[in-house]
Design a protein around this motif. Structure first.
Motif, PDB file in Angstrom:
ATOM      1  N   ASN A   1       0.832  -1.210   0.000  1.00 15.61           N
ATOM      2  CA  ASN A   1       0.000   0.000   0.000  1.00 15.61           C
ATOM      3  C   ASN A   1       0.868   1.264   0.000  1.00 15.61           C
ATOM      4  N   LEU A   2       1.996   1.192   0.701  1.00 15.23           N
ATOM      5  CA  LEU A   2       2.891   2.349   0.735  1.00 15.23           C
ATOM      6  C   LEU A   2       3.475   2.652  -0.647  1.00 15.23           C
ATOM      7  N   THR A   3       3.886   1.610  -1.385  1.00 18.84           N
ATOM      8  CA  THR A   3       4.418   1.840  -2.730  1.00 18.84           C
ATOM      9  C   THR A   3       3.347   2.437  -3.650  1.00 18.84           C
ATOM     10  N   THR A   4       2.103   2.013  -3.480  1.00 18.35           N
ATOM     11  CA  THR A   4       1.019   2.599  -4.275  1.00 18.35           C
ATOM     12  C   THR A   4       0.874   4.088  -3.980  1.00 18.35           C
ATOM     13  N   VAL A   5       0.939   4.442  -2.703  1.00 15.36           N
ATOM     14  CA  VAL A   5       0.833   5.851  -2.314  1.00 15.36           C
ATOM     15  C   VAL A   5       2.023   6.656  -2.843  1.00 15.36           C
ATOM     16  N   LEU A   6       3.226   6.089  -2.755  1.00 18.98           N
ATOM     17  CA  LEU A   6       4.416   6.804  -3.208  1.00 18.98           C
ATOM     18  C   LEU A   6       4.382   7.056  -4.708  1.00 18.98           C
ATOM     19  N   ARG A   7       3.956   6.057  -5.469  1.00 19.78           N
ATOM     20  CA  ARG A   7       3.892   6.250  -6.931  1.00 19.78           C
ATOM     21  C   ARG A   7       2.783   7.229  -7.309  1.00 19.78           C
ATOM     22  N   ALA A   8       1.658   7.178  -6.594  1.00 17.69           N
ATOM     23  CA  ALA A   8       0.595   8.155  -6.868  1.00 17.69           C
ATOM     24  C   ALA A   8       1.054   9.561  -6.510  1.00 17.69           C
ATOM     25  N   ARG A   9       1.808   9.678  -5.438  1.00 24.38           N
ATOM     26  CA  ARG A   9       2.327  10.994  -5.039  1.00 24.38           C
ATOM     27  C   ARG A   9       3.320  11.525  -6.068  1.00 24.38           C
ATOM     28  N   ARG A  10       4.163  10.640  -6.594  1.00 25.10           N
ATOM     29  CA  ARG A  10       5.113  11.067  -7.613  1.00 25.10           C
ATOM     30  C   ARG A  10       4.388  11.493  -8.891  1.00 25.10           C
ATOM     31  N   MET A  11       3.343  10.756  -9.258  1.00 27.28           N
ATOM     32  CA  MET A  11       2.569  11.131 -10.439  1.00 27.28           C
ATOM     33  C   MET A  11       1.905  12.491 -10.253  1.00 27.28           C
ATOM     34  N   MET A  12       1.387  12.741  -9.050  1.00 26.49           N
ATOM     35  CA  MET A  12       0.787  14.036  -8.780  1.00 26.49           C
ATOM     36  C   MET A  12       1.835  15.145  -8.855  1.00 26.49           C
ATOM     37  N   GLY A  13       3.060  14.868  -8.390  1.00 22.92           N
ATOM     38  CA  GLY A  13       4.129  15.854  -8.492  1.00 22.92           C
ATOM     39  C   GLY A  13       4.465  16.184  -9.936  1.00 22.92           C
ATOM     40  N   GLU A  14       4.469  15.179 -10.804  1.00 19.33           N
ATOM     41  CA  GLU A  14       4.727  15.440 -12.221  1.00 19.33           C
ATOM     42  C   GLU A  14       3.608  16.264 -12.840  1.00 19.33           C
ATOM     43  N   LYS A  15       2.372  16.005 -12.437  1.00 15.66           N
ATOM     44  CA  LYS A  15       1.255  16.815 -12.939  1.00 15.66           C
ATOM     45  C   LYS A  15       1.371  18.265 -12.482  1.00 15.66           C
ATOM     46  N   VAL A  16       1.775  18.458 -11.229  1.00 12.18           N
ATOM     47  CA  VAL A  16       1.953  19.821 -10.714  1.00 12.18           C
ATOM     48  C   VAL A  16       3.048  20.541 -11.493  1.00 12.18           C
ATOM     49  N   LYS A  17       4.149  19.851 -11.791  1.00 12.57           N
ATOM     50  CA  LYS A  17       5.220  20.467 -12.580  1.00 12.57           C
ATOM     51  C   LYS A  17       4.747  20.838 -13.973  1.00 12.57           C
ATOM     52  N   ALA A  18       3.942  19.960 -14.589  1.00 16.48           N
ATOM     53  CA  ALA A  18       3.439  20.254 -15.934  1.00 16.48           C
ATOM     54  C   ALA A  18       2.511  21.462 -15.926  1.00 16.48           C
ATOM     55  N   LEU A  19       1.661  21.544 -14.902  1.00 18.00           N
ATOM     56  CA  LEU A  19       0.718  22.665 -14.849  1.00 18.00           C
ATOM     57  C   LEU A  19       1.405  23.983 -14.501  1.00 18.00           C
ATOM     58  N   SER A  20       2.492  23.918 -13.764  1.00 24.23           N
ATOM     59  CA  SER A  20       3.197  25.144 -13.362  1.00 24.23           C
ATOM     60  C   SER A  20       4.383  25.470 -14.252  1.00 24.23           C
ATOM     61  N   SER A  21       4.558  24.748 -15.345  1.00 26.92           N
ATOM     62  CA  SER A  21       5.712  24.998 -16.220  1.00 26.92           C
ATOM     63  C   SER A  21       5.636  26.372 -16.875  1.00 26.92           C
ATOM     64  N   GLU A  22       4.425  26.816 -17.210  1.00 29.26           N
ATOM     65  CA  GLU A  22       4.285  28.137 -17.831  1.00 29.26           C
ATOM     66  C   GLU A  22       4.698  29.239 -16.855  1.00 29.26           C
ATOM     67  N   ALA A  23       4.249  29.131 -15.610  1.00 31.82           N
ATOM     68  CA  ALA A  23       4.655  30.126 -14.610  1.00 31.82           C
ATOM     69  C   ALA A  23       6.152  30.081 -14.354  1.00 31.82           C
ATOM     70  N   LEU A  24       6.732  28.892 -14.381  1.00 34.55           N
ATOM     71  CA  LEU A  24       8.172  28.769 -14.180  1.00 34.55           C
ATOM     72  C   LEU A  24       8.947  29.423 -15.323  1.00 34.55           C
ATOM     73  N   ALA A  25       8.489  29.200 -16.544  1.00 31.24           N
ATOM     74  CA  ALA A  25       9.159  29.820 -17.689  1.00 31.24           C
ATOM     75  C   ALA A  25       9.023  31.339 -17.650  1.00 31.24           C
ATOM     76  N   SER A  26       7.840  31.829 -17.269  1.00 29.81           N
ATOM     77  CA  SER A  26       7.649  33.284 -17.169  1.00 29.81           C
ATOM     78  C   SER A  26       8.560  33.891 -16.114  1.00 29.81           C
ATOM     79  N   ALA A  27       8.686  33.220 -14.976  1.00 35.03           N
ATOM     80  CA  ALA A  27       9.569  33.725 -13.917  1.00 35.03           C
ATOM     81  C   ALA A  27      11.018  33.740 -14.373  1.00 35.03           C
ATOM     82  N   GLY A  28      11.447  32.704 -15.104  1.00 31.00           N
ATOM     83  CA  GLY A  28      12.813  32.686 -15.601  1.00 31.00           C
ATOM     84  C   GLY A  28      13.097  33.790 -16.600  1.00 31.00           C
ATOM     85  N   ILE A  29      12.124  34.054 -17.486  1.00 36.26           N
ATOM     86  CA  ILE A  29      12.316  35.119 -18.476  1.00 36.26           C
ATOM     87  C   ILE A  29      12.378  36.487 -17.793  1.00 36.26           C
ATOM     88  N   ILE A  30      11.466  36.719 -16.853  1.00 38.45           N
ATOM     89  CA  ILE A  30      11.434  38.014 -16.166  1.00 38.45           C
ATOM     90  C   ILE A  30      12.710  38.233 -15.348  1.00 38.45           C
TER      91      ILE A  30
END
Length: 325
Positions: free
Chosen positions: A242-271
């Motif tokens: 059960n712990l490995t299931t939670v860890l992999r789901a958490r990692r997948m959620m982290g990748e989704k967060v990075k994908a959704l915030s990539s535009e803000a990250l690029a804007s911050a880098g340019i500015i």
């Protein structure tokens, strides 16, 4: 004579009646004995009720919450000191050597601008950046990269542990396999865990020291599962699955967060990079136009203020695009 005899008989009669109704012992003493008797007879039942109460879902939930709070406190403590950050980065430097290196960098960064004729305030700013900021940033960068690698391979290590337990291997042997087969930094950390257990530490103590060196949420969850299983019992392989299931789901959620915030990250880098890039281009095309700002005291103060405001802006943008999950 008759009144005296009557008084004695009356006293004996009253005393006898009192002894009959009250009893030979005090009523509170008798009540205490009865209560003790009832308590002795009900002690096994009370123990069984207490044991059953500790196995309820509510009690387990409270125990898990206490474990999480304690682990969170240890994690905050582990990340505060510079000595702990050096351990997290895997560096063999002690804290004294680190401060000596930082002081030497600060002195060099202070003297070089003075040799080139810059303002003393610019020299102080460079000394603070290279003496206090740069070494700490390098250590933090190395530590974060190391913890990221550790977290990326930790779920696979738990899978190895689950398969070993299901096949009948002891937990200690599974740790040895993980230490031999896993890449760095996961493998060396589990090797140190096995060495700690070999010199007499309990599994909980060895995991606590491992958490000081690698304060990641994945290791915190693993320590909590091991601690609860040792206290309450149960199927360790199922809990770790059960712990490995939670860890992999958490990692997948982290990748989704990075994908959704990539535009803000690029804007911050340019500015953040736009002012230095523009200044560099102007220095290349018209050096005489930009040299004044480095030689004139007013321009140096303007550069110092611009650097301070740029740093504050970068920190604010970093805070806005950093998501904790």
């Amino acid at each position: 004579m008759l009144p005296i005899l009557a008084a004695v008989l009356a006293f004996i009669t009253i005393g006898g009646l009192g002894w009959v109704f009250v009893g030979g012992e005090d009523s509170s003493t008798e009540a205490l004995k009865r209560a003790q008797g009832l308590g002795v007879s009900r002690t096994p039942n009370a123990a069984r009720k207490a044991a059953a109460a500790t196995n309820t879902p509510e009690a387990r939930r409270k125990q898990i919450m206490l474990q999480l709070k304690e682990a969170d406190r240890k994690e905050r403590k582990a990340r505060l000191t510079m000595e702990a950050k050096l351990k997290q980065a895997g560096l063999s430097l002690n804290i004294r050597t680190f401060w000596i290196i930082s002081a030497c960098l600060g002195v060099v960064a202070f003297l070089l601008p003075l040799l080139f004729g810059l303002n003393i305030f610019m020299a102080l700013g460079m000394a603070v950046v290279f003496g206090a900021g740069l070494p700490r940033w390098i250590v933090g960068f190395i530590g974060k990269r190391r913890m990221k690698k550790f977290s990326g391979e930790f779920a696979n290590a738990v899978d190895v542990l689950v398969r070993g337990i299901k096949s009948g291997l002891p937990v200690h042997e599974c740790f040895k396999i993980i230490g031999r087969e896993s890449p760095a930094p996961l493998g060396p950390e589990f090797q140190r865990l096995v060495e700690g257990i070999g010199v007499g530490l309990t599994l909980e103590q060895a995991l606590e020291r491992m958490f000081e060196r690698m304060p990641t949420p994945e290791l915190r969850f693993f320590s909590i599962v091991i601690a609860i299983q040792q206290k309450t019992g149960g199927n360790l392989a199922e809990a770790l699955t059960n712990l490995t299931t939670v860890l992999r789901a958490r990692r997948m959620m982290g990748e989704k967060v990075k994908a959704l915030s990539s535009e803000a990250l690029a804007s911050a880098g340019i500015i953040a990079s736009l002012p230095p890039v523009v200044m560099g281009l102007i220095m290349m095309t018209a050096p005489a136009y930009m040299t004044v700002i480095f030689t004139d005291p007013r321009g140096q103060m303007m550069l110092l203020g611009a650097g301070v405001w740029m740093t504050m802006g970068v920190l604010v943008m970093k805070k806005m695009i950093s998501f904790k999950f």
